[in-house]
Design an enzyme around this catalytic site. Structure first.
Site, PDB file in Angstrom:
ATOM      1  N   ASP A 223       8.685 -12.996 -55.343  1.00  0.00           N
ATOM      2  CA  ASP A 223       8.086 -12.611 -56.625  1.00  0.00           C
ATOM      3  C   ASP A 223       8.876 -13.206 -57.795  1.00  0.00           C
ATOM      4  O   ASP A 223      10.079 -12.998 -57.914  1.00  0.00           O
ATOM      5  CB  ASP A 223       8.096 -11.079 -56.676  1.00  0.00           C
ATOM      6  CG  ASP A 223       7.597 -10.505 -57.984  1.00  0.00           C
ATOM      7  OD1 ASP A 223       7.035 -11.251 -58.794  1.00  0.00           O
ATOM      8  OD2 ASP A 223       7.752  -9.278 -58.178  1.00  0.00           O
ATOM      9  N   HIS A 396       8.979  -5.183 -61.399  1.00  0.00           N
ATOM     10  CA  HIS A 396       9.340  -6.477 -60.818  1.00  0.00           C
ATOM     11  C   HIS A 396      10.834  -6.754 -60.984  1.00  0.00           C
ATOM     12  O   HIS A 396      11.443  -6.364 -61.977  1.00  0.00           O
ATOM     13  CB  HIS A 396       8.542  -7.598 -61.482  1.00  0.00           C
ATOM     14  CG  HIS A 396       7.069  -7.481 -61.285  1.00  0.00           C
ATOM     15  ND1 HIS A 396       6.412  -8.019 -60.207  1.00  0.00           N
ATOM     16  CD2 HIS A 396       6.118  -6.869 -62.042  1.00  0.00           C
ATOM     17  CE1 HIS A 396       5.127  -7.757 -60.308  1.00  0.00           C
ATOM     18  NE2 HIS A 396       4.920  -7.050 -61.405  1.00  0.00           N
TER      19      HIS A 396
END
Length: 583
Positions: A223, A396
């Site tokens: 990610d 995130h």
């Protein structure tokens, strides 16, 4: 070839010991020419519509199937989904869809996928609960095979062994995926962060990532969303402290806008509301649906008597109420948008309200959110958003967490994913800082085929890819030409020229009449419209003299002459649409 021993326990005195009962061998033959293909069909060089194809030996698994919000140059479009024409051509090879978590950019495209390719779906409990809601809306639930898994499970799908690894994210039940293939292990991080004090579910399973790294990982797909942020992401639990401070002593009605899927955030809002004696009402269909699923499955704990129906909010004083709503991205017609623009049937924003926007803007939504916040201020409400308070933390990983993932997994090859090009490039730079050979780092794009062998990687082919636009019930029937016309109409308006002709002679029987929409207001521009009629009449007379009787020629002449006249007079280029009727 793998030699495996099965054991059984035997009693030796007062001790129990395992002894070998039998051996068996698992034999997998891998040709030197066989490669693992990784084909991203979404989620690279863009935010959203995540979908990655893994293909080996004539077998395919699909990782996630998401959607994206339309760009500003896509007027009228509801959502954007990946182009899966490659998968349609290879449908017989697909073993299933594997899901990392339940956010829309990872599951939003599933109903449209299943209408074309019906395969089993593997996901954790909350993820499948949210998928079920979507399938019910599309009347697909009874036709779909949903396979529930949990972190730690390993599922065999053809040549792939799919391992689910617990991670932290801004939604419960998120997992990373380790694909054990004949050419090596590939780890896909999914969306993740490292949260040492999560709301529930425990910390990310860093030990398992470390074990995989020690055994050897062929490639890591990780990610890249927050790669621009240094340090570490803050824990979700810190937002709860902020809510407590905002709720404590507040005499106003509190309205909180957040992502419907962030059940941990919603839980913390409910906790603060309960702590300070407030009732909670949900507003927005997706908020109501997700809350119902999360409560039913036990991912949210709501004390008895706290929840009320949105229809009953007027029965309580402002300091007894908390409304949790959708619309944190400023989406047109969302619940918060309707409140801001006085279009909500149940809630009217007043000077006695405190509105908390508990979300950060998805790239591209900044202006929409600003507009809604401005309207809320105009209504006299007090508005708190991320730039003023710690009302949101990201789900995130930031730079130090991304480095930790790289150091744990120790991949031979690295493929940054889930981000725009700058995110992928910066993530590749982090990997180089960690000592990776730049030759082993692949910055790819949707449609590109990455071929992995035990000691090799290359990109030398591509498959059909792109976007499919969903407009109402239409899927894929709006293309570039329709979008171009919509933009043209939005920017310049339209002029319609209506004329009735004699079918035999081509003589003008009625008209021409000139109508305008989105160009000028006719009553204020009567002279221009009269001149335009004269131009249209002259064009028709010219066609009659040249004995042009076919509609195509007449329409072309009208469009050209009218277009030139309007541009000369106004320096604008509205769409010219001739309408010819024959009698």
């Amino acid at each position: 070839m793998t030699l495996t021993a099965e054991t059984k326990d035997i009693k030796v005195g007062r001790y129990t010991a395992p002894v070998i009962d039998k051996f068996y061998m698992e034999v997998t033959f891998v040709s030197k020419n066989q490669k693992l293909k990784i084909i991203p069909l979404g989620g690279l060089n863009e935010i959203g519509k995540n979908l990655t194809v893994f293909e080996f030996g004539g077998e395919i698994i699909v990782l996630d199937c998401g959607m994206a919000f339309p760009d500003d140059d896509m007027p009228g479009i509801d959502i954007v989904i990946p182009d899966i024409s490659y998968l349609e051509k290879n449908r017989e090879k697909i073993k299933g869809i594997v899901l990392t978590h339940g956010h829309e950019d990872h599951i939003g495209g599933i109903p449209y996928f299943l209408k074309k390719i019906n395969v089993p779906i593997y996901g954790t409990r909350l993820t499948l609960g949210l998928v079920e809601c979507k399938l019910k809306e599309h009347n697909l639930l009874s036709k779909t095979k949903l396979m529930r898994v949990k972190a730690g499970d390993v599922v065999k799908l053809g040549a792939f062994k799919v391992e689910f690894i617990h991670t932290n994210h801004s939604i419960a039940d998120a997992v990373a995926i380790a694909l054990h293939t004949p050419v090596g292990t590939v780890v896909h991080s999914g969306d993740f962060k490292i949260d040492c004090t999560p709301i529930d579910g425990g910390m990310i399973d860093v030990a398992r990532f470390g074990e995989l790294g020690k055994k050897g990982v062929l490639a890591l797909l990780s990610d890249s969303t927050n790669v621009e942020r240094s340090g570490y992401s803050m824990s979700e639990s810190t937002v709860g402290n902020t809510f407590d401070e905002l709720f404590r002593g507040c005499e106003k009605r509190i309205v909180v806008a957040t992502f419907a899927s962030n059940v941990h955030r919603i839980q913390q809002i409910i906790n603060s509301a309960y702590r300070y004696g407030r009732k909670v009402a949900f507003s927005g269909r997706s908020m109501e649906n997700v809350a119902e699923v999360a409560i039913t499955l036990g991912y949210m704990n709501v004390p008895s008597g706290v929840l009320i129906n949105i229809d009953d909010v007027k029965k309580y004083r402002p300091n007894q109420l908390c409304i949790i709503t959708t619309g944190s991205q400023g989406e047109t017609m969302s619940a918060l948008w309707r409140m801001a623009y006085s279009d909500h049937k149940k809630v009217e924003i007043t000077k006695g309200d405190l509105v908390i926007v508990s979300a950060s803007p998805i790239p591209g939504n900044e202006k929409a959110i600003s507009n809604v916040i401005n309207e809320l201020f105009k209504k006299g409400a007090e508005v708190i958003y991320k730039s003023l308070e710690n009302t949101h933390v990201s789900g995130h990983a930031c730079q130090e967490e991304l480095k930790l993932m790289l150091s744990l997994v120790k991949p031979k090859f690295f493929i940054p994913v889930h981000g725009e090009y700058r995110h992928l490039k910066l993530h590749a730079g982090l990997a180089e800082q960690m000592g990776m050979d730049p030759k082993n780092i692949i910055i790819s794009d949707i449609g590109k085929v990455i071929e992995l062998g035990p000691n090799s990687v290359k990109q030398n082919a591509s498959v059909p890819s792109g976007v499919v636009l969903v407009d109402g019930l239409g899927v894929g029937d709006v293309g570039n030409i329709v979008l171009r016309d919509r933009k043209h109409l939005a920017e310049d308006g339209i002029i319609v020229v209506v004329v009735t002709l004699d079918k035999k002679t081509g003589e003008v029987l009625a008209g021409p009449d000139v109508l305008s929409r989105g160009f000028v207001y006719v009553r204020e521009s009567e002279d221009l419209m009269e001149e335009a009629k004269a131009v249209a009449k002259a064009s028709l007379e010219k066609c009659a003299k040249k004995r042009v009787t076919d509609w195509t020629g007449i329409k072309s002449s009208l469009k050209n002459n009218m277009g030139d006249f309007i541009y000369t007079q106004t320096k604008r280029k509205p769409m010219i649409m001739p309408v010819i009727m024959e009698v």
